[in-house]
Design a protein around this motif. Structure first.
Motif, short mmCIF file in Angstrom:
data_model
loop_
_atom_site.label_atom_id
_atom_site.label_comp_id
_atom_site.label_asym_id
_atom_site.label_seq_id
_atom_site.Cartn_x
_atom_site.Cartn_y
_atom_site.Cartn_z
N ASP A 162 50.95 50.97 1.02
CA ASP A 162 51.76 51.57 1.91
C ASP A 162 52.43 50.78 2.95
O ASP A 162 52.92 51.22 3.75
CB ASP A 162 50.94 52.87 2.53
CG ASP A 162 49.81 52.42 3.44
OD1 ASP A 162 49.61 51.04 3.30
OD2 ASP A 162 48.78 53.16 3.20
N SER A 163 52.38 49.48 2.65
CA SER A 163 52.99 48.56 3.54
C SER A 163 53.62 47.24 2.72
O SER A 163 52.82 46.62 2.31
CB SER A 163 52.29 48.14 4.72
OG SER A 163 52.96 47.06 5.40
N ALA A 164 54.89 47.55 2.35
CA ALA A 164 55.47 46.41 1.78
C ALA A 164 57.14 46.18 1.85
O ALA A 164 57.73 47.00 2.67
CB ALA A 164 55.37 46.70 0.05
N VAL A 165 57.62 45.23 1.61
CA VAL A 165 59.20 44.76 1.44
C VAL A 165 59.65 44.46 -0.01
O VAL A 165 58.79 43.56 -0.49
CB VAL A 165 59.59 43.79 2.45
CG1 VAL A 165 60.97 43.51 2.51
CG2 VAL A 165 58.99 44.18 3.87
N LEU A 166 60.91 44.80 -0.41
CA LEU A 166 61.13 44.48 -1.48
C LEU A 166 62.72 43.81 -1.14
O LEU A 166 63.43 44.85 -0.63
CB LEU A 166 61.32 45.47 -2.48
CG LEU A 166 59.91 46.25 -2.89
CD1 LEU A 166 60.32 47.51 -3.79
CD2 LEU A 166 59.17 45.20 -3.89
N ASN A 167 63.18 42.71 -1.27
CA ASN A 167 63.98 42.13 -1.23
C ASN A 167 65.04 41.77 -2.25
O ASN A 167 64.57 40.57 -2.91
CB ASN A 167 64.08 41.08 0.04
CG ASN A 167 65.27 40.25 0.22
OD1 ASN A 167 66.69 40.91 0.20
ND2 ASN A 167 65.36 39.25 0.27
N ALA A 168 65.90 42.22 -2.84
CA ALA A 168 66.51 41.73 -3.99
C ALA A 168 68.21 41.65 -3.53
O ALA A 168 68.89 42.43 -3.74
CB ALA A 168 66.70 42.68 -5.09
N GLY A 169 68.36 40.12 -3.24
CA GLY A 169 69.82 39.67 -3.01
C GLY A 169 70.55 40.77 -2.61
O GLY A 169 71.29 41.44 -3.21
N GLY A 170 70.67 41.02 -1.26
CA GLY A 170 71.67 42.15 -0.64
C GLY A 170 71.22 43.51 -0.74
O GLY A 170 71.55 44.54 0.12
N GLY A 171 69.87 43.87 -1.14
CA GLY A 171 69.27 45.08 -1.01
C GLY A 171 67.78 44.96 -0.62
O GLY A 171 66.92 44.13 -1.24
N VAL A 172 67.60 45.29 0.53
CA VAL A 172 66.01 45.61 0.96
C VAL A 172 65.63 46.99 1.10
O VAL A 172 66.30 47.90 1.60
CB VAL A 172 66.02 44.89 2.43
CG1 VAL A 172 64.49 44.47 2.77
CG2 VAL A 172 66.81 43.55 2.44
N GLN A 173 64.39 47.04 0.68
CA GLN A 173 63.87 48.29 0.82
C GLN A 173 62.24 48.05 1.39
O GLN A 173 61.56 47.39 1.02
CB GLN A 173 63.60 48.88 -0.86
CG GLN A 173 63.04 50.31 -0.77
CD GLN A 173 63.91 51.21 -1.69
OE1 GLN A 173 64.77 50.73 -2.20
NE2 GLN A 173 63.65 52.53 -1.74
N VAL A 174 61.93 48.96 2.60
CA VAL A 174 60.73 48.77 2.90
C VAL A 174 59.75 50.10 2.71
O VAL A 174 60.09 51.24 2.59
CB VAL A 174 60.83 48.46 4.47
CG1 VAL A 174 61.69 47.27 4.69
CG2 VAL A 174 61.11 49.82 5.22
N LEU A 175 58.46 49.78 2.60
CA LEU A 175 57.31 50.97 2.60
C LEU A 175 56.61 50.72 4.02
O LEU A 175 56.34 49.50 4.06
CB LEU A 175 56.39 50.56 1.28
CG LEU A 175 56.79 51.53 0.24
CD1 LEU A 175 57.84 50.88 -0.56
CD2 LEU A 175 55.31 51.30 -0.53
N GLY A 176 56.34 51.76 4.63
CA GLY A 176 55.56 51.75 5.79
C GLY A 176 56.18 50.76 6.97
O GLY A 176 57.32 50.42 7.04
N ARG A 177 55.16 50.34 7.59
CA ARG A 177 55.33 49.29 8.49
C ARG A 177 54.81 47.82 8.56
O ARG A 177 53.71 47.75 7.72
CB ARG A 177 54.81 49.66 9.88
CG ARG A 177 55.82 51.02 10.48
CD ARG A 177 55.05 51.60 11.45
NE ARG A 177 54.94 51.05 12.83
CZ ARG A 177 55.71 51.10 13.48
NH1 ARG A 177 56.66 51.56 13.50
NH2 ARG A 177 55.40 50.32 14.89
N HIS A 178 54.91 47.09 9.18
CA HIS A 178 54.45 45.50 9.13
C HIS A 178 53.37 45.72 10.09
O HIS A 178 53.58 45.14 11.25
CB HIS A 178 55.54 44.49 9.37
CG HIS A 178 55.03 43.11 9.24
ND1 HIS A 178 55.63 42.03 9.81
CD2 HIS A 178 54.19 42.52 8.54
CE1 HIS A 178 55.01 40.68 9.22
NE2 HIS A 178 54.03 41.26 8.55
#
Ligand code: ADP
Ligand code: MG
Length: 367
Positions: A200-216
């Motif tokens: 439930d807490s993650a970041v996915l960063n794919a060159g120009g696209g970022v998607q987050v789950l939950g908080r840091h």
């Protein structure tokens, strides 16, 4: 590649707060970092608060999933999409899987909403400009006659007929290229996959696209909007759980000719690369839509982008034109945070009223 690597360094610098990885390991929840090379780009995965083994297993599954989608949706390497393109050229119907059928339906709806400025049916033009290759194209741009040969046949994703899994096209000139929203769609899937694993807490960063789950931890995840002209960030944005930020720009892939940078984003109305807008960023809750909209707003240009944003259901967007002027919707302006020093001057642009429209045609000029 160097550009991508530098982009990741910047993102990492923003994502990872003051504490070092070692300190986090000793005192707080674990932060797992991995860089995958998939989808023709580097994808940085950050998973927070899980055991190393769980994070590693999740990341490995993401790698496999991205690899699978990359293969199925690739615009020029043999896979499901190229098979469909061959069938379309031959005038046949082709049976894809449910996932691709759904993505194509979403593509049609987004394309209609964009007034055709986002159009994944213009793969033949993208190929003609030399962007169906792993390395940037070299040599002169295509001739007017070559461009017209495709434009005269008016290919567009609207020509597709999608009946269940059976896809055909009333126009054999259609070539599908999902490059403008596949990354966003893949990030949507990846986020769902992590959630299904209980992460439930993650970041996915794919060159120009970022998607987050939950908080840091106790803070939101904070990401950068890149400066299209030089190394650095224009601003940062804190993303709420489930939000995505997609940027399209002419700094990642382009054809360099006579000292000019020709963008890999093409205007389906003319067949030529986009010029006026050098970067468009869209914040939303759906990756595919945000990615498609970032492309559509780049094409729309300075006069029309607010109309297109409204029609696509986008409230939060930032654009930068070739002169360096930054434009933002009120919703975006409210979210921008300075990275170092102050924010650049920003022109705030109100979106037009929401007028329901049930056709796919844009007004002739901005209203
Ligand atoms: P990025 O890959 O930098 O995120 P985009 O999301 O804007 O950039 O996608 C650009 C890609 O989409 C191009 O490389 C091409 O494959 C395809 N494309 C170019 N112009 C259009 C357009 N007007 N509509 C849909 N797809 C496009
Ligand atoms: Mg896009």
């Amino acid at each position: 590649m160097r550009r991508v690597a530098r982009g990741l360094v910047l993102l990492a610098a923003l994502l990872v707060a003051a504490a070092s990885a070692a300190a986090l390991r000793d005192r707080g929840p674990r932060e797992y970092h991995e860089t995958l090379y998939v989808f023709g780009t580097l994808v940085e995965v950050v998973i927070y608060g899980e055991s190393e083994a769980d994070a590693q297993a999740a990341s490995a599954e993401l790698g496999r999933e991205f690899g699978r989608l990359h293969h199925a949706w690739h615009a020029w390497r043999p896979g499901m999409l190229t098979s469909l393109n061959e069938a379309i050229a031959a005038g046949h119907s082709y049976s894809v899987d449910n996932e691709l059928a759904g993505l194509l339906e979403q593509g049609q709806a987004l394309s209609c909403a964009s007034g055709g400025l986002f159009d994944p049916g213009i793969g033949a033009l993208v190929g003609l400009w030399g962007f169906h290759a792993d390395t940037p194209p070299v040599g002169p741009p295509p001739s007017r006659a070559e461009i017209d040969r495709i434009m005269d046949r008016h290919p567009g994703i609207a020509d597709l007929r999608i009946e269940g899994r059976a896809v055909s096209s009333s126009n054999p000139a259609v070539r599908l290229d999902l490059g403008a929203y596949a990354k966003g769609a893949a990030l949507d899937r990846a986020a769902a996959l992590l959630k299904a694993r209980g992460i439930d807490s993650a970041v996915l960063n794919a060159g120009g696209g970022v998607q987050v789950l939950g908080r840091h931890g106790d803070r939101p995840w904070r990401v950068a909007i890149r400066d299209p002209f030089e190394w650095g960030a224009v601003a940062a944005v804190s993303l709420a759980p489930g939000e995505v930020l997609h940027s399209s720009g002419n700094y990642e892939r382009y054809l360099e000719h006579d000292g000019q940078r020709l963008s890999h984003i093409l205007d389906p109305r003319t067949g030529y690369p986009v010029r006026d807008i050098v970067s468009a960023s869209v914040l939303d809750r759906n990756g595919a839509r945000a990615d498609a909209a970032a492309t559509a707003l780049s094409v729309a240009g300075p006069g029309l982008w607010p109309v297109v944003a409204r029609r696509m259901g986008i409230e939060t967007a930032l654009l930068i034109d070739a002169s360096g002027q930054v434009f933002a919707t009120p919703a975006m302006a409210a979210r921008l945070e300075a990275v170092a020093g102050e924010l650049p001057p920003i022109r705030i642009v109100e979106l037009p009223e929401n007028r329901a429209s049930d056709d796919c045609v844009l007004p002739a000029a901005a209203s």
